[in-house]
Design a protein around this motif. Structure first.
Motif, PDB file in Angstrom:
ATOM      1  N   LEU A 116     156.660  75.873  83.972  1.00  0.00           N
ATOM      2  CA  LEU A 116     155.946  73.827  84.521  1.00  0.00           C
ATOM      3  C   LEU A 116     154.479  73.239  84.936  1.00  0.00           C
ATOM      4  N   THR A 117     153.635  74.575  84.678  1.00  0.00           N
ATOM      5  CA  THR A 117     152.498  74.194  85.350  1.00  0.00           C
ATOM      6  C   THR A 117     152.081  74.623  84.021  1.00  0.00           C
ATOM      7  N   ASN A 166     153.166  74.264  79.949  1.00  0.00           N
ATOM      8  CA  ASN A 166     154.347  73.210  79.982  1.00  0.00           C
ATOM      9  C   ASN A 166     154.907  72.234  79.638  1.00  0.00           C
ATOM     10  N   HIS A 167     154.412  71.830  80.748  1.00  0.00           N
ATOM     11  CA  HIS A 167     155.051  70.681  81.623  1.00  0.00           C
ATOM     12  C   HIS A 167     156.238  70.242  81.069  1.00  0.00           C
ATOM     13  N   SER A 168     157.276  71.893  81.451  1.00  0.00           N
ATOM     14  CA  SER A 168     158.519  71.698  80.525  1.00  0.00           C
ATOM     15  C   SER A 168     158.745  72.700  81.147  1.00  0.00           C
TER      16      SER A 168
END
Length: 92
Positions: free
Chosen positions: A80-81, A83-85
């Motif tokens: 999450l940090t 790739n924002h995925s």
């Protein structure tokens, strides 16, 4: 003479259930490294903790399941940090 109801779970069955929870914790933690780490990681942590609390014979497997569950959650946070995925893939 009083008649008492038998207990719902015998100590042998409770121990067998705890052993099953330890194995399930390990398997979910392992699968969580590749798929659905947001779901399988916390489940592995909870099942491993319950197995240890219920005095399982497979304590090492329960501890490994907890460790893999924590690794799943850490992997989720890193993904999450960076790739924002929540997905990751090999290659480009």
């Amino acid at each position: 003479m009083a008649i008492t109801a038998p207990s719902r779970t015998s100590p042998v069955r409770a121990r067998r259930d705890a052993d099953g929870m330890a194995v399930a914790s390990f398997v979910l933690g392992l699968i969580g490294l590749l798929l659905f780490n947001a779901v399988f990681g916390p489940c592995a942590i909870v099942l491993g903790t319950l197995a240890i609390a219920r005095d399982t014979h497979r304590r090492g497997r329960a501890l490994l399941g907890i460790t893999l569950g924590i690794a799943d959650v850490v992997l989720l946070i890193v993904l999450l940090t960076l790739n924002h995925s929540v997905f990751w893939q090999f290659g480009g």
